[in-house]
Scaffold this active site. Structure first.
Site, PDB file in Angstrom:
ATOM      1  N   THR A 112      44.411  23.156  61.012  1.00  0.00           N
ATOM      2  CA  THR A 112      43.002  23.279  61.413  1.00  0.00           C
ATOM      3  C   THR A 112      42.885  23.845  62.823  1.00  0.00           C
ATOM      4  OG1 THR A 112      42.316  21.466  59.966  1.00  0.00           O
ATOM      5  CG2 THR A 112      40.879  21.989  61.826  1.00  0.00           C
ATOM      6  N   SER A 169      50.549  25.458  58.590  1.00  0.00           N
ATOM      7  CA  SER A 169      50.639  24.021  58.832  1.00  0.00           C
ATOM      8  C   SER A 169      52.000  23.512  58.403  1.00  0.00           C
ATOM      9  CB  SER A 169      49.544  23.291  58.047  1.00  0.00           C
ATOM     10  OG  SER A 169      49.794  21.893  58.013  1.00  0.00           O
ATOM     11  N   GLY A 170      52.660  22.749  59.292  1.00  0.00           N
ATOM     12  CA  GLY A 170      53.973  22.214  58.957  1.00  0.00           C
ATOM     13  C   GLY A 170      53.939  21.230  57.801  1.00  0.00           C
ATOM     14  N   CYS A 182      38.636  19.865  51.131  1.00  0.00           N
ATOM     15  CA  CYS A 182      38.326  19.514  52.509  1.00  0.00           C
ATOM     16  C   CYS A 182      37.086  18.644  52.615  1.00  0.00           C
ATOM     17  CB  CYS A 182      38.148  20.780  53.333  1.00  0.00           C
ATOM     18  SG  CYS A 182      37.308  22.080  52.463  1.00  0.00           S
ATOM     19  N   GLN A 231      48.864  27.630  52.847  1.00  0.00           N
ATOM     20  CA  GLN A 231      49.413  27.254  51.546  1.00  0.00           C
ATOM     21  C   GLN A 231      50.638  28.072  51.153  1.00  0.00           C
ATOM     22  OE1 GLN A 231      48.698  24.700  49.797  1.00  0.00           O
ATOM     23  NE2 GLN A 231      46.828  24.022  50.819  1.00  0.00           N
TER      24      GLN A 231
END
Length: 388
Positions: free
Chosen positions: A73, A204-205, A330, A184
């Site tokens: 984010t 994103s990890g 979300c 993704q």
């Protein structure tokens, strides 16, 4: 059933054992501020540098182009708002944005913030019934005042993979930036900046087996961002504040492991994805499977069922041992139908997203289909006669 089955990898991939070990080791030994010149700081700096070099190389980026964030984010917000700040500081008269109607809400809200609070204009391009953006539709919207086009690589709800390279050509013709939300697909499809044609790439990890709370933004040669919060000189003034060195080290290891297993994991997931897409409509009447069959994310299956409440469906499947997600990824608690499905013009009732990992085999998928069919039928019976 005695064993839980986790089917929500698109929300958070289970922490890979190698990443967990890397985090444990780093948290115990490397706790100092990596910007300090003392021995402890240098040790932290060495580990941070190694993690940055390996991660940047995996994304086809220069190590100096990588910005570590607190998650996907923040990376998205830095791409959208940070690019605008950088353009404003250079005096560029570009105040027009384009995004797709199926973006993650973090992208949509960041773009709307620029529109509502800073006077930008925003065009939202629609999608077809499979969730795909038409590059010609983007071309019809962009111009010499367009600062950036924001489009995801793979959709987080239905798995549609967008034609980012074609959109990149459109952007280059008018001098606009292309930001690709690849949360993704980094670590799952082996993407790089060049492959996607991206000037900015967010990730994103937690989506590929790293720890939650670590993300990144890769900045290509044409991309520029300026920090949203200022206060120090860290990360080339692209993001201020202390860095989670242990989390970053674990994320780098997770990405390395994910890339090493990429083809095996992708093939296993793709086999089960196609099996589920075929079996669900066979086993249950009045359901609709969403998104494209080919050229889609290998781990995402989205299905809607008439006469069923999505949250009730998720709750009953949870009781049956299956962890999966319903509605918008979300805003599941908002009570609103998925904006992605609405943009596609498809059925929104009883929507669930099944995001599978590499451990689910065909037999496990069949067991899920049986449980899904039983729960759907039970919920339909309990809601009374609705079908003619």
């Amino acid at each position: 059933m005695s064993e839980r089955v986790y089917l929500d990898h698109a929300s958070a991939w289970p922490l890979r054992p190698e990443a967990r070990q890397a985090w444990t080791d780093a948290a115990a030994l490397v706790w100092a501020d990596p910007t300090r010149s003392h021995r402890e700081g240098r040790t932290a700096r060495d580990l941070l540098d190694r993690a940055t070099v390996t991660t940047a190389a995996a994304l086809g980026a220069d190590e100096g182009s990588l910005v570590w964030t607190s998650g996907g984010t923040e990376a998205v917000h830095l791409a959208v708002l940070g690019a605008a700040r950088a353009a404003e500081r250079r005096g560029e008269p570009r105040t027009h944005l384009v995004c797709s109607a199926v973006e993650h809400s973090s992208v949509l809200r960041a773009c709307e913030r620029l529109r509502d609070e800073h006077g930008y204009t925003l065009d939202v391009v629609g999608v077809d019934g499979a969730g795909l953006v038409d590059p010609d539709a983007v071309a019809a919207l962009v111009g010499d005042r367009t600062l950036a086009v924001h489009v995801q690589h793979a959709n987080h709800e239905v798995g549609a993979i967008q034609p980012t390279n074609e959109i990149a050509h459109v952007c280059r013709r008018v001098g606009a930036l292309l930001h690709v939300d690849a949360c993704q697909t980094v670590g799952q499809l082996g993407v790089t900046l060049e492959q996607l044609g991206a000037d900015l790439l967010s990730a994103s990890g937690a989506k590929f087996g790293g720890p939650a709370g670590t993300g990144l933004l890769a900045v290509g040669r044409r991309g520029r961002v300026h920090a949203l919060l200022e206060g120090d000189e860290r990360q080339r003034r692209r993001r201020s504040g202390a860095l989670d060195v242990a989390g970053i080290a674990a994320t780098a290891v997770a990405l390395e492991v994910a890339r090493a297993n990429l083809q095996t994991e992708r093939s296993a997931r793709e086999l089960v994805r196609r099996h589920l897409r075929r079996r669900l409509p066979e086993a249950v009447p009045d359901v609709q499977v969403h998104g494209p069959l080919a050229d889609a994310h290998p781990g995402i299956v989205a299905v809607s069922a008439l006469y069923v409440d999505g949250e009730a469906l998720v709750s009953r499947l949870d009781e049956a041992g299956y962890a999966l997600h319903s509605g918008s990824s979300c805003a599941s608690t908002s009570g609103e139908p998925s904006h992605v499905l609405m943009a596609m013009g498809v059925l929104t009732h009883g929507h669930v997203r099944i995001s599978i990992g590499p451990d689910l085999d065909v037999a496990g998928a069949d067991a899920f289909v049986a449980a899904y069919a039983e729960v759907v039928e039970r919920l339909r019976r309990s809601s009374g006669p609705r079908r003619s």
